[in-house]
Every structure is written in C-alpha cells, then in structure tokens.
Motif scaffolding. Structure first.
Motif, mmCIF file in Angstrom:
data_model
loop_
_atom_site.group_PDB
_atom_site.id
_atom_site.type_symbol
_atom_site.label_atom_id
_atom_site.label_comp_id
_atom_site.label_asym_id
_atom_site.label_seq_id
_atom_site.Cartn_x
_atom_site.Cartn_y
_atom_site.Cartn_z
ATOM 1 N N PRO A 67 72.517 76.740 103.761
ATOM 2 C CA PRO A 67 71.778 76.918 105.016
ATOM 3 C C PRO A 67 70.399 77.500 104.733
ATOM 4 O O PRO A 67 70.157 78.094 103.666
ATOM 5 C CB PRO A 67 72.644 77.908 105.795
ATOM 6 N N ALA A 68 69.506 77.359 105.693
ATOM 7 C CA ALA A 68 68.158 77.908 105.539
ATOM 8 C C ALA A 68 68.190 79.436 105.484
ATOM 9 O O ALA A 68 67.379 80.048 104.812
ATOM 10 C CB ALA A 68 67.273 77.436 106.687
ATOM 11 N N ASN A 69 69.173 80.036 106.155
ATOM 12 C CA ASN A 69 69.297 81.489 106.212
ATOM 13 C C ASN A 69 70.545 81.912 105.437
ATOM 14 O O ASN A 69 71.637 81.430 105.708
ATOM 15 C CB ASN A 69 69.400 81.911 107.680
ATOM 16 N N ASP A 70 70.402 82.821 104.490
ATOM 17 C CA ASP A 70 71.537 83.255 103.668
ATOM 18 C C ASP A 70 72.638 83.944 104.462
ATOM 19 O O ASP A 70 73.779 83.987 104.035
ATOM 20 C CB ASP A 70 71.062 84.196 102.551
ATOM 21 N N THR A 71 72.306 84.512 105.604
ATOM 22 C CA THR A 71 73.310 85.225 106.394
ATOM 23 C C THR A 71 73.985 84.321 107.424
ATOM 24 O O THR A 71 74.754 84.802 108.258
ATOM 25 C CB THR A 71 72.674 86.426 107.112
ATOM 26 N N ALA A 72 73.723 83.036 107.374
ATOM 27 C CA ALA A 72 74.287 82.101 108.359
ATOM 28 C C ALA A 72 75.812 82.061 108.263
ATOM 29 O O ALA A 72 76.379 82.085 107.176
ATOM 30 C CB ALA A 72 73.714 80.704 108.150
ATOM 31 N N ASN A 73 76.450 81.984 109.403
ATOM 32 C CA ASN A 73 77.910 81.886 109.495
ATOM 33 C C ASN A 73 78.278 80.408 109.364
ATOM 34 O O ASN A 73 78.409 79.701 110.355
ATOM 35 C CB ASN A 73 78.373 82.477 110.832
ATOM 36 N N ARG B 245 81.157 78.788 101.084
ATOM 37 C CA ARG B 245 80.042 77.841 101.115
ATOM 38 C C ARG B 245 80.000 76.916 99.903
ATOM 39 O O ARG B 245 79.330 75.897 99.930
ATOM 40 C CB ARG B 245 78.716 78.580 101.177
ATOM 41 N N GLU C 181 81.951 77.193 111.539
ATOM 42 C CA GLU C 181 81.787 78.627 111.417
ATOM 43 C C GLU C 181 83.126 79.292 111.143
ATOM 44 O O GLU C 181 84.175 78.729 111.403
ATOM 45 C CB GLU C 181 81.233 79.224 112.715
ATOM 46 N N PHE D 252 76.798 79.454 114.129
ATOM 47 C CA PHE D 252 75.647 78.910 113.403
ATOM 48 C C PHE D 252 75.075 77.703 114.127
ATOM 49 O O PHE D 252 75.806 76.830 114.587
ATOM 50 C CB PHE D 252 76.047 78.500 111.984
ATOM 51 N N GLY E 99 71.619 75.096 113.334
ATOM 52 C CA GLY E 99 70.435 74.842 112.534
ATOM 53 C C GLY E 99 70.673 73.809 111.453
ATOM 54 O O GLY E 99 71.689 73.130 111.422
ATOM 55 N N TYR F 4 71.058 72.540 107.471
ATOM 56 C CA TYR F 4 71.599 72.963 106.181
ATOM 57 C C TYR F 4 71.719 71.740 105.296
ATOM 58 O O TYR F 4 71.629 70.604 105.752
ATOM 59 C CB TYR F 4 72.945 73.680 106.344
#
Length: 158
Positions: A96-102, A121, A139, A147, A149, A151
C-alpha cells in the motif's frame, strides 16, 4: 474563391483528424476498461499496470511474475485469481502507499476450494495443486480503520 479551396480542404482535414483522434482515444480507454474484466497480462518488464482490475479477474503472469496496480474501496473484499500449472510455491506481496494501512491477504483458495488464511501483507505459500487459485484481499476486522486507496499486488511463482 478558388485560391481559398486548398486552405478550406486542409482545415476540414485537420478538424476531421483531430476529432478522430479524440474519439479513438475515448474508445481505447473504454476498451481497456472492458478488457480488464476478462484476463489481463503483466507487461514484459513487470511494470505496474495503470488499469483498475475488477473483482474475480484472472491475473495472467509473464514468466511466472506479475505486478498490478489496484484500487480498493472501504470494507471491500477483493478476489483475484492466478493459474498454477507446475510451480511449487507462490510469493505474494501487497504494497500500500501508506505503511500503516489496514490491508492483508485474507484467504487463499485452492482449485479444490480448500481455503487457508488469514495472512499478512506478504506470503510464501506452498502450491500443492494445479489449477486456478484465488486470493482474497481485504482489511483485518480486528485492527485499524478500513482501508481505501491504491496498492500494488506482486505475484511470483517459484
């Protein structure tokens, strides 16, 4: 009047070409969207595809590899499949673009409908059967916000 005829013909020709290019570009985009619902192949150099894949799409791998740009909406569980003809294992990674994404691999379903999961992941999974495997992505209901967005899904058969 006769001296303006070539200019008029040239202007009309340019207008027709411009209109044709606009229409062709729109049709190509629509065809790409339609083609995605069938089968989609990764490019030879494993570049990320700029297309949004729809659920239940079979991912065609090139030389046993594929990298796909995907878009997910909130609380959506996505299913993608890949064909295994003779590999012993598959490496799957979600980026995902964000490391903290669920976001995680919820399940892997074998050709005989045996399911396994949940996973994280990334995963190296033993392929005990030949045929079409399904990957369910979504998720974790136990942690974080849903989540939404873009990925990247990477697959590599080994």
């Amino acid at each position: 009047m006769k001296k303006y005829i070539p200019v008029l013909i040239l202007s009309i020709t340019i207008a027709i070409l411009f209109t044709y290019c606009k229409i062709t570009n729109r049709v190509d985009k629509q065809e790409n969207t339609i083609a995605v619902t069938d089968n989609i192949s990764a490019t030879q150099n494993n570049a990320t595809l700029p297309l949004s894949l729809k659920n239940n799409t079979e991912l065609k791998l090139v030389n046993g590899k594929g990298e796909f740009l995907l878009d997910k909406t909130t609380k959506e569980q996505q299913t993608y499949s890949f064909r295994n003809d003779n590999s012993k294992e598959v490496f799957i990674e979600l980026i995902p673009a964000n490391d903290t994404a669920n976001l995680r691999i919820n399940q892997i379903i074998s050709p005989t409908n045996k399911s396994d999961g949940p996973f994280g992941r990334d995963l190296v999974y033993n392929l005990s059967e030949k045929g079409v495997y399904q990957i369910k992505i979504g998720e974790s209901l136990m942690q974080g916000d849903p989540f939404r967005g873009k990925y990247t899904l990477k697959l590599q058969l080994k």
